[in-house]
Enzyme design. Structure first.
Site, mmCIF file in Angstrom:
data_model
loop_
_atom_site.group_PDB
_atom_site.id
_atom_site.type_symbol
_atom_site.label_atom_id
_atom_site.label_comp_id
_atom_site.label_asym_id
_atom_site.label_seq_id
_atom_site.Cartn_x
_atom_site.Cartn_y
_atom_site.Cartn_z
ATOM 1 C CG HIS B 104 -28.826 94.695 92.904
ATOM 2 N ND1 HIS B 104 -28.222 94.114 93.992
ATOM 3 C CD2 HIS B 104 -28.762 93.777 91.905
ATOM 4 C CE1 HIS B 104 -27.803 92.881 93.661
ATOM 5 N NE2 HIS B 104 -28.133 92.653 92.405
ATOM 6 C CB CYS B 138 -27.353 89.057 88.612
ATOM 7 S SG CYS B 138 -27.160 89.520 90.338
ATOM 8 C CG HIS B 205 2.833 96.829 82.940
ATOM 9 N ND1 HIS B 205 2.576 98.058 82.380
ATOM 10 C CD2 HIS B 205 2.359 95.918 82.051
ATOM 11 C CE1 HIS B 205 1.954 97.896 81.213
ATOM 12 N NE2 HIS B 205 1.822 96.606 80.995
ATOM 13 N NE ARG B 242 -3.774 96.646 77.468
ATOM 14 C CZ ARG B 242 -3.014 97.346 76.636
ATOM 15 N NH1 ARG B 242 -3.195 98.633 76.473
ATOM 16 N NH2 ARG B 242 -2.073 96.766 75.938
ATOM 17 C CB CYS B 246 -0.899 92.776 77.850
ATOM 18 S SG CYS B 246 -0.836 94.527 78.298
#
Lengths: 109, 285, 139
Positions: B104, B138, B205, B242, B246
């Site tokens: 890359h 990869c 949210h 996260r 939650c």
């Protein structure tokens, strides 16, 4: 030497003689406070950076004493007078005896 | 139906202590990083969003002091972890004797725009993939190296590095074509109530952003800023970590990071932020 | 044992005193540190600016700044932490200002105190209350 400790400094590469410049420093360091316990309930021993100094051509700019209440990855911002061209030397002192150093050259523009 | 709506009310009343926005920062504050990357932190919601008109970056919900930490890369502690990932990018690992850089080249040349379109349908794999899945693909198949843990430090730091070179570009994940089925699964999860508290992502949210849950100023739960450096744990946090936090807070068994459910949810939540800028690594509380 | 209104009030007062003890202890420790720093000299007001957030979203990383033109050194204390020491800035001859900022840990809502030693040997003090919020979400 504690793991993953890396000093970073942001200082101007040049200044006019007598100019006051803003310096920022940050060193990646856990700053283990000595107040925390591991999963077995044993106190994790204190391991912090306890002193930081910044000098210019051998003259002191700032000398800071740190306690465990300084956050992880200690950050400082302060001001320095650049009287003439030279080297700004930054030194961090670890509880474990390690000393981390960084130097930045400042030219007179 | 009546039972459900009663439960909704109880959950809302029990868990949301609403109060005035004492700590709200300047409504019109603009996020410009390093004096040059202009971030879109408020914009019109994408068409597929039915219940919100304006989408807002999590940055707009934070106090002035927390916001300031993201204005400059030197002040942003998340950049420490990006620097660590730069070292990994150049480190040869595995049986093939390759580093990321061997295929890359320079990350700032080849990875620009990548974060903005992930999660993304992979034709070769026949599935929607997150950046984490692509990185592990990869590592395993091109490098012959061991996979990284899905939410491990190495992995999250690498995602942050790849994200950092797309900062300021609009999030633009595709939700149609072969990705549509996954997107719809994600949407269903978003609106499903989980756990003993019976809360969905939308409970906080979508229905209650800008309100307070105890002392937390609820955001729209946008993920354009991930990975995000949290003051709470002083490290970069991944999207799935996260999500897990939650869902756990609803007192439910959570899905695992990297699971098909969280991949679908990530695609859906990312699509709710189509049009906001890529901010990762951002700084949040 | 019989519970009376008077007894309950007395008991309540006792509990209140007990609960206040740790806070008094921490404050006393901060006062001791100030006394050590000043050698017992009185501290004045003015000439020192301490900048802190009114509300810190997390106690782990609270940005602060001290500024005391003409100071030799500035000591920062967190009066409500398990130990009050935070840091002491000593300014050298090439300091461009007697100003510095850093990020500190606060165990909870409390007063942050800064005491500056001036070039003439006098001391000035400033203090701010920082409210540390406890989030609703553990995630």
């Amino acid at each position: 030497m504690a793991e993953g400790v890396k000093p970073r400094v942001k200082a101007p590469k040049s200044a006019s003689a007598g100019e006051t410049v803003v310096i920022k420093t940050l060193i990646s360091h856990q700053m283990e406070s000595g107040q925390r316990k591991d999963s077995d309930g044993n106190v994790i021993p204190r391991s912090i950076i306890n002193r930081f100094t910044c000098d210019y051509n051998g003259q002191n700019i700032i000398d800071v004493t740190l306690a465990p209440a300084i956050s992880t990855n200690p950050y400082f911002e302060f001001e320095a007078v650049i009287p003439d061209a030279g080297d700004m030397k930054f030194t961090w002192y670890d509880d474990d005896g390690s000393v981390y150093e960084e130097t930045k050259s400042v030219a007179i523009a | 139906m009546k039972m459900a709506s009663l439960k909704t009310m109880t959950a809302s009343v029990a868990t949301l202590a609403l109060c005035a926005g004492v700590a709200t920062a300047d409504e019109n504050a603009e996020l410009v990083v390093n004096g040059e990357i202009h971030m879109v932190t408020r914009t019109d919601a994408p068409e597929h969003l039915e219940n919100i008109d304006v989408i807002r970056s999590g940055w707009t919900f934070r106090t002035e002091e927390t916001q300031a930490l993201q204005l400059d890369d030197f002040d942003n502690p998340g950049m420490i972890f990006v620097e660590e990932a730069i070292e990994d990018w150049d480190t040869v690992e595995g049986s093939e004797g390759k580093a990321c850089a061997d295929c890359h080249n320079a990350v700032e040349d080849t990875m620009v725009g990548v974060r903005a379109v992930y999660p993304k349908w992979s034709e070769a794999a026949g599935e929607v993939r997150t950046l984490e899945m692509q990185i592990n693909d990869c590592r395993e198949n091109r490098m012959g190296a061991e996979k990284w843990g899905y939410t491990s430090g190495d992995m999250t730091n690498m995602v942050a590095l790849i994200s950092s070179v797309s900062r300021g570009m609009p999030v633009d994940v595709a939700i149609d074509g072969p990705a549509q089925e996954t997107w719809e699964t994600g949407k269903e999860i978003y609106y499903t109530r989980y756990g003993q508290l019976e809360m969905s992502c939308a409970s906080c949210h979508e229905e209650n952003y800008d309100n307070y849950i105890r002392a937390d100023h609820l955001s729209q739960g946008q993920i354009n800023g991930f990975p995000t450096y949290r003051l709470k744990n002083a490290k970069l946090n991944s999207v799935h970590a996260r999500f897990k936090g939650c869902v756990r807070d609803t007192r439910a068994h959570t899905f695992s990071p990297g699971s098909p459910e969280f991949v679908a949810l990530e695609l859906y939540v990312a699509s709710r932020g189509n049009g906001l800028s890529v901010e990762g690594p951002s700084v949040r509380n | 044992m019989e519970f009376t209104r008077r007894g309950a009030i007395a008991l309540g007062a006792g509990v209140a005193v007990t609960l206040m003890l740790p806070a008094r202890g921490a404050l006393a420790a901060a006062e001791d540190r100030i006394a050590e720093f000043t050698g017992g000299a009185a501290t004045g007001e003015g000439g020192i600016t301490l900048t802190t957030p009114e509300i810190a979203e997390n106690g782990n990383t609270v940005p602060i700044e001290v500024d005391a033109p003409g100071a030799v050194s500035i000591m920062v204390l967190a009066s409500g932490n398990p130990t009050p020491d935070v840091c002491t800035f000593n300014f050298g001859p090439l300091a461009g200002a007697q100003r510095a900022s850093t990020r500190i840990r606060l165990a909870g809502t409390q007063d942050v105190v800064a005491v500056a030693k001036m070039a003439d040997g006098s001391f000035v003090q400033a203090q701010n209350t920082v409210k540390v919020t406890i989030g609703g979400c553990g995630g």
